[in-house]
Scaffold this motif. Sequence first.
Motif, PDB file in Angstrom:
ATOM      1  N   UNK A   1      39.192  80.133  31.621  1.00 37.07           N
ATOM      2  CA  UNK A   1      38.182  79.553  30.743  1.00 37.07           C
ATOM      3  C   UNK A   1      38.226  78.036  30.663  1.00 37.07           C
ATOM      4  N   UNK A   2      39.373  77.441  30.985  1.00 35.68           N
ATOM      5  CA  UNK A   2      39.474  75.990  30.740  1.00 35.68           C
ATOM      6  C   UNK A   2      40.521  75.375  31.655  1.00 35.68           C
ATOM      7  N   UNK A   3      40.070  74.433  32.504  1.00 34.38           N
ATOM      8  CA  UNK A   3      40.961  73.697  33.400  1.00 34.38           C
ATOM      9  C   UNK A   3      41.692  74.613  34.363  1.00 34.38           C
ATOM     10  N   UNK A   4      41.055  75.732  34.705  1.00 35.59           N
ATOM     11  CA  UNK A   4      41.639  76.686  35.630  1.00 35.59           C
ATOM     12  C   UNK A   4      41.200  76.426  37.065  1.00 35.59           C
ATOM     13  N   UNK A   5      41.082  77.502  37.824  1.00 37.37           N
ATOM     14  CA  UNK A   5      40.805  77.396  39.254  1.00 37.37           C
ATOM     15  C   UNK A   5      39.453  76.745  39.538  1.00 37.37           C
ATOM     16  N   UNK A   6      38.407  77.183  38.843  1.00 38.45           N
ATOM     17  CA  UNK A   6      37.058  76.686  39.132  1.00 38.45           C
ATOM     18  C   UNK A   6      36.922  75.200  38.801  1.00 38.45           C
ATOM     19  N   UNK A   7      37.306  74.810  37.595  1.00 35.72           N
ATOM     20  CA  UNK A   7      37.135  73.408  37.195  1.00 35.72           C
ATOM     21  C   UNK A   7      38.007  72.474  38.033  1.00 35.72           C
ATOM     22  N   UNK A   8      39.227  72.909  38.338  1.00 37.18           N
ATOM     23  CA  UNK A   8      40.111  72.060  39.136  1.00 37.18           C
ATOM     24  C   UNK A   8      39.564  71.886  40.550  1.00 37.18           C
ATOM     25  N   UNK A   9      39.063  72.963  41.133  1.00 36.70           N
ATOM     26  CA  UNK A   9      38.508  72.888  42.487  1.00 36.70           C
ATOM     27  C   UNK A   9      37.257  72.019  42.519  1.00 36.70           C
ATOM     28  N   UNK A  10      36.379  72.181  41.539  1.00 44.38           N
ATOM     29  CA  UNK A  10      35.161  71.381  41.518  1.00 44.38           C
ATOM     30  C   UNK A  10      35.493  69.895  41.366  1.00 44.38           C
ATOM     31  N   UNK A  11      36.473  69.568  40.538  1.00 48.39           N
ATOM     32  CA  UNK A  11      36.852  68.160  40.385  1.00 48.39           C
ATOM     33  C   UNK A  11      37.458  67.621  41.680  1.00 48.39           C
ATOM     34  N   UNK A  12      38.209  68.452  42.407  1.00 49.81           N
ATOM     35  CA  UNK A  12      38.750  68.018  43.697  1.00 49.81           C
ATOM     36  C   UNK A  12      37.625  67.677  44.677  1.00 49.81           C
ATOM     37  N   UNK A  13      36.506  68.402  44.574  1.00 52.38           N
ATOM     38  CA  UNK A  13      35.368  68.143  45.454  1.00 52.38           C
ATOM     39  C   UNK A  13      34.574  66.906  45.019  1.00 52.38           C
ATOM     40  N   UNK A  14      34.455  66.704  43.707  1.00 54.28           N
ATOM     41  CA  UNK A  14      33.607  65.627  43.195  1.00 54.28           C
ATOM     42  C   UNK A  14      34.345  64.308  43.025  1.00 54.28           C
ATOM     43  N   UNK A  15      35.572  64.349  42.517  1.00 52.78           N
ATOM     44  CA  UNK A  15      36.307  63.110  42.193  1.00 52.78           C
ATOM     45  C   UNK A  15      37.804  63.374  42.309  1.00 52.78           C
ATOM     46  N   UNK A  16      38.300  63.548  43.544  1.00 49.43           N
ATOM     47  CA  UNK A  16      39.705  63.941  43.721  1.00 49.43           C
ATOM     48  C   UNK A  16      40.708  62.951  43.157  1.00 49.43           C
ATOM     49  N   UNK A  17      40.338  61.667  43.052  1.00 46.45           N
ATOM     50  CA  UNK A  17      41.276  60.673  42.538  1.00 46.45           C
ATOM     51  C   UNK A  17      41.639  60.917  41.082  1.00 46.45           C
ATOM     52  N   UNK A  18      40.828  61.730  40.381  1.00 47.48           N
ATOM     53  CA  UNK A  18      41.086  61.998  38.965  1.00 47.48           C
ATOM     54  C   UNK A  18      41.949  63.237  38.736  1.00 47.48           C
ATOM     55  N   UNK A  19      42.320  63.943  39.796  1.00 48.13           N
ATOM     56  CA  UNK A  19      43.102  65.176  39.664  1.00 48.13           C
ATOM     57  C   UNK A  19      44.579  64.870  39.883  1.00 48.13           C
ATOM     58  N   UNK A  20      45.408  65.205  38.894  1.00 47.27           N
ATOM     59  CA  UNK A  20      46.854  64.994  39.010  1.00 47.27           C
ATOM     60  C   UNK A  20      47.481  66.137  39.813  1.00 47.27           C
ATOM     61  N   UNK A  21      48.758  65.981  40.139  1.00 48.80           N
ATOM     62  CA  UNK A  21      49.420  66.920  41.046  1.00 48.80           C
ATOM     63  C   UNK A  21      49.787  68.250  40.392  1.00 48.80           C
ATOM     64  N   UNK A  22      49.888  68.298  39.071  1.00 45.49           N
ATOM     65  CA  UNK A  22      50.301  69.530  38.414  1.00 45.49           C
ATOM     66  C   UNK A  22      49.278  70.647  38.647  1.00 45.49           C
ATOM     67  N   UNK A  23      49.758  71.890  38.701  1.00 40.11           N
ATOM     68  CA  UNK A  23      48.882  73.048  38.786  1.00 40.11           C
ATOM     69  C   UNK A  23      49.340  74.074  37.747  1.00 40.11           C
ATOM     70  N   UNK A  24      48.994  73.828  36.477  1.00 37.18           N
ATOM     71  CA  UNK A  24      49.497  74.678  35.403  1.00 37.18           C
ATOM     72  C   UNK A  24      48.924  76.105  35.460  1.00 37.18           C
ATOM     73  N   UNK A  25      49.706  77.032  34.940  1.00 36.86           N
ATOM     74  CA  UNK A  25      49.257  78.413  34.721  1.00 36.86           C
ATOM     75  C   UNK A  25      49.550  78.709  33.265  1.00 36.86           C
ATOM     76  N   UNK A  26      48.508  78.920  32.474  1.00 35.82           N
ATOM     77  CA  UNK A  26      48.733  79.067  31.043  1.00 35.82           C
ATOM     78  C   UNK A  26      47.526  79.778  30.432  1.00 35.82           C
ATOM     79  N   UNK A  27      47.687  80.193  29.150  1.00 39.63           N
ATOM     80  CA  UNK A  27      46.563  80.783  28.447  1.00 39.63           C
ATOM     81  C   UNK A  27      46.758  82.255  28.164  1.00 39.63           C
ATOM     82  N   UNK A  28      45.666  82.985  28.156  1.00 44.75           N
ATOM     83  CA  UNK A  28      45.674  84.393  27.789  1.00 44.75           C
ATOM     84  C   UNK A  28      46.658  85.171  28.655  1.00 44.75           C
ATOM     85  N   UNK A  29      47.478  86.022  27.996  1.00 48.93           N
ATOM     86  CA  UNK A  29      48.500  86.871  28.625  1.00 48.93           C
ATOM     87  C   UNK A  29      49.692  86.073  29.160  1.00 48.93           C
TER      88      UNK A  29
END
Length: 273
Positions: free
Chosen positions: A168-196
């Motif tokens: 729902x938030x800052x997951x796979x879809x949003x992170x991938x879209x930001x990598x396509x649109x403005x990769x310089x704004x994406x940090x190296x972390x790849x968190x896994x968090x949230x429901x469950x």
Amino acid sequence: MSSPQRWLERLTWPEVAEQLQQEGATVVWPFGALEQHGPHLPLSTDALFADRMLDQILAGLPPDAPIWRLPVQAIGFSPEHVGFPGTLSLPSDLLIRLVETVGLQLADLGVRRLVLFNAHGGQIGLLQAAARELRAQTPTMAVLPCFLWSGVPGLKELLPLSEGDSGLHAGLAETSLMLALEPSLVRDQRPVDGEHRHPSAAATPPDGWSLEGAAPFAWLTADLSRTGVVGDSRGASVELGRQLEKTVVDHWQHLFLSLLASAWPPVNSVLSS
């Protein structure tokens, strides 16, 4: 990027007076938010998506189509993210009043359709309510509250089932879209968090209830996540982001073309008001 002639703020007042009198004059107002998006995405994520994607959508429309855009509304309604540094949130009544105030002025200029083009999931319902309030006051102008990610055919096929339902938030879809649109704004972390994934078992909704859907909770991010992420961003990639980008842009270009070819709002509705 769409032509500067699509940007209402680039026109002179005589140009606005003339062009907004065209039949079917349509204005699109992009909405985002200024809120945390985990330790790897910028606060402006939703605003950037609304702004950049709208420009791409408009660039694919006929150059003589009577459609213009407003500057992005970059601060929105984000109480679920308050408590994470950087999040700024407007009160719900202020955002509704903002939509009504600007919308009434646009209607007075002759605008026939106002599209609220929103990329922040936390204000979908609020903008729907604001649109209904405005529509009741503007019998000659249709108001269309839209959500960037909603109703897009083929979108779920690009994502794993778990991310389609719970990212729902800052997951796979949003992170991938930001990598396509403005990769310089994406940090190296790849968190896994949230429901469950929260240490508290209470973070899992009771049977039949969900974070979003038919029987949702009014959840706060801190209920679910320590990082601010609700989802799994580990598989994010530029390639997936480009697929998501094309799928979303194609969908909204089709819908805008359909709107521009229509006579909405109905004449009977205007005459009876």
